[in-house]
Design an enzyme around this catalytic site. Sequence first.
Site, mmCIF file in Angstrom:
data_model
loop_
_atom_site.group_PDB
_atom_site.id
_atom_site.type_symbol
_atom_site.label_atom_id
_atom_site.label_comp_id
_atom_site.label_asym_id
_atom_site.label_seq_id
_atom_site.Cartn_x
_atom_site.Cartn_y
_atom_site.Cartn_z
ATOM 1 N N LYS A 1 0.152 4.112 -0.234
ATOM 2 C CA LYS A 1 -0.473 5.428 0.373
ATOM 3 C C LYS A 1 -0.205 6.754 -0.452
ATOM 4 O O LYS A 1 -0.211 6.405 -1.661
ATOM 5 C CB LYS A 1 -0.008 5.583 1.756
ATOM 6 C CG LYS A 1 -0.321 4.417 2.495
ATOM 7 C CD LYS A 1 0.059 4.376 4.156
ATOM 8 C CE LYS A 1 -0.325 3.142 4.730
ATOM 9 N NZ LYS A 1 -0.088 3.289 6.298
ATOM 10 N N GLU B 1 -5.256 -4.815 10.614
ATOM 11 C CA GLU B 1 -4.209 -3.537 10.784
ATOM 12 C C GLU B 1 -4.602 -2.939 12.058
ATOM 13 O O GLU B 1 -5.384 -2.257 12.161
ATOM 14 C CB GLU B 1 -4.186 -2.830 9.506
ATOM 15 C CG GLU B 1 -3.932 -3.444 8.318
ATOM 16 C CD GLU B 1 -3.416 -2.362 7.205
ATOM 17 O OE1 GLU B 1 -2.562 -2.706 6.588
ATOM 18 O OE2 GLU B 1 -3.850 -1.144 7.125
ATOM 19 N N HIS C 1 -9.605 1.295 4.942
ATOM 20 C CA HIS C 1 -8.133 1.336 5.818
ATOM 21 C C HIS C 1 -8.474 2.339 7.051
ATOM 22 O O HIS C 1 -9.220 3.267 6.669
ATOM 23 C CB HIS C 1 -7.053 2.027 4.702
ATOM 24 C CG HIS C 1 -5.819 2.034 5.138
ATOM 25 N ND1 HIS C 1 -5.480 2.938 6.155
ATOM 26 C CD2 HIS C 1 -4.925 1.036 5.016
ATOM 27 C CE1 HIS C 1 -4.139 2.535 6.362
ATOM 28 N NE2 HIS C 1 -3.743 1.634 5.805
ATOM 29 N N ASN D 1 0.766 -1.192 -0.075
ATOM 30 C CA ASN D 1 0.040 -0.177 -0.097
ATOM 31 C C ASN D 1 1.140 1.261 -0.029
ATOM 32 O O ASN D 1 1.544 1.766 1.092
ATOM 33 C CB ASN D 1 -1.026 -0.174 1.132
ATOM 34 C CG ASN D 1 -1.923 1.307 1.378
ATOM 35 O OD1 ASN D 1 -1.734 2.001 0.543
ATOM 36 N ND2 ASN D 1 -2.480 1.583 2.592
ATOM 37 N N GLY E 1 2.708 2.568 10.807
ATOM 38 C CA GLY E 1 3.548 3.636 10.700
ATOM 39 C C GLY E 1 4.326 3.985 11.810
ATOM 40 O O GLY E 1 5.157 5.086 11.971
ATOM 41 N N SER F 1 3.537 -1.879 10.386
ATOM 42 C CA SER F 1 5.031 -1.956 10.552
ATOM 43 C C SER F 1 5.625 -3.504 10.083
ATOM 44 O O SER F 1 6.415 -3.972 11.052
ATOM 45 C CB SER F 1 5.459 -1.458 12.017
ATOM 46 O OG SER F 1 4.944 -0.116 12.073
ATOM 47 N N GLU G 1 -6.897 4.926 7.908
ATOM 48 C CA GLU G 1 -6.389 6.332 7.659
ATOM 49 C C GLU G 1 -7.807 6.843 7.011
ATOM 50 O O GLU G 1 -8.082 8.196 7.201
ATOM 51 C CB GLU G 1 -5.224 6.296 6.783
ATOM 52 C CG GLU G 1 -4.130 6.165 7.348
ATOM 53 C CD GLU G 1 -2.923 5.552 6.619
ATOM 54 O OE1 GLU G 1 -2.840 5.521 5.382
ATOM 55 O OE2 GLU G 1 -1.925 4.874 7.422
#
Length: 255
Positions: free
Chosen positions: A11, A167, A95, A9, A173, A212, A97
């Site tokens: 992003k 996730e 996702h 991904n 991250g 991560s 985010e």
Amino acid sequence: MRTPLVAGNWKMNGSRDANRALLSSLKDRLGAIQGVDVAVCPPAVYLPEIAESLSGSAIAVGAQDCSDEASGAFTGELAGSMLAEVGCRYVIVGHSERRERQNESSAWVASKFVAAQAAGLTPILCVGEQKADRESGRTELVVSEQLDAVLDAAGVEAFDRAVIAYEPVWAIGTGLTATPEQAQEVHAFIRNRVAGRDPRVAAELRILYGGSMKADNAAGLLALDDIDGGLIGGASLDAEAFTAIVRAAGERVGA
Ligand code: 13P
């Protein structure tokens, strides 16, 4: 036996030059990789040229989001059919985010999942808890709410043509990876929950870990029974690191 999937991904990262360099290095390193499905999910604006450059290679292409509508007055949105037309096989939905920044609810994510499948795409459904949820013992509650919304809207058999990515938001991250035991526990929980509706679908379902995942921790995560690959953020922008994760997935003893 589930074929592992490792998806990058990207992003909101990349440029034409950077993408070309990354993909050319990935093609060289991965060659005709066998026993692992590999995909990259670049920003939408680059999808057509990337799909073209990867056609005939072992690397599939996915988008990072799609609309829950098929067409119409939805400024700025992209329909699943458009993504399929330019060469996407996968699309990430839900996702964290986007759940956070765009306020995507589980019901909305479920509609995107259904729309993606209607367009012939394979959704990669992301689920995962926040740090505060884990600390207050609400991980399973949060994950079930996110998962059940899609099971209810799409039906369990839709998961024959879908992938789940667990996730944990606190691991994205941050460099804080879930331990293999923490990840396996939630992966098994997800598989059991799907099995409650249909054991065969659950047994064949690929559940990826994301958060991560790097070259040096991938093997430990991928060795576990219910971890069938990875959804990779930061490390997917580095050809050497991404390739190492793909190789670790290839060495996994499948369930
Ligand atoms: P990182 O690998 O950068 O933690 O990101 C994971 C992720 O969000 C993939 O979708």
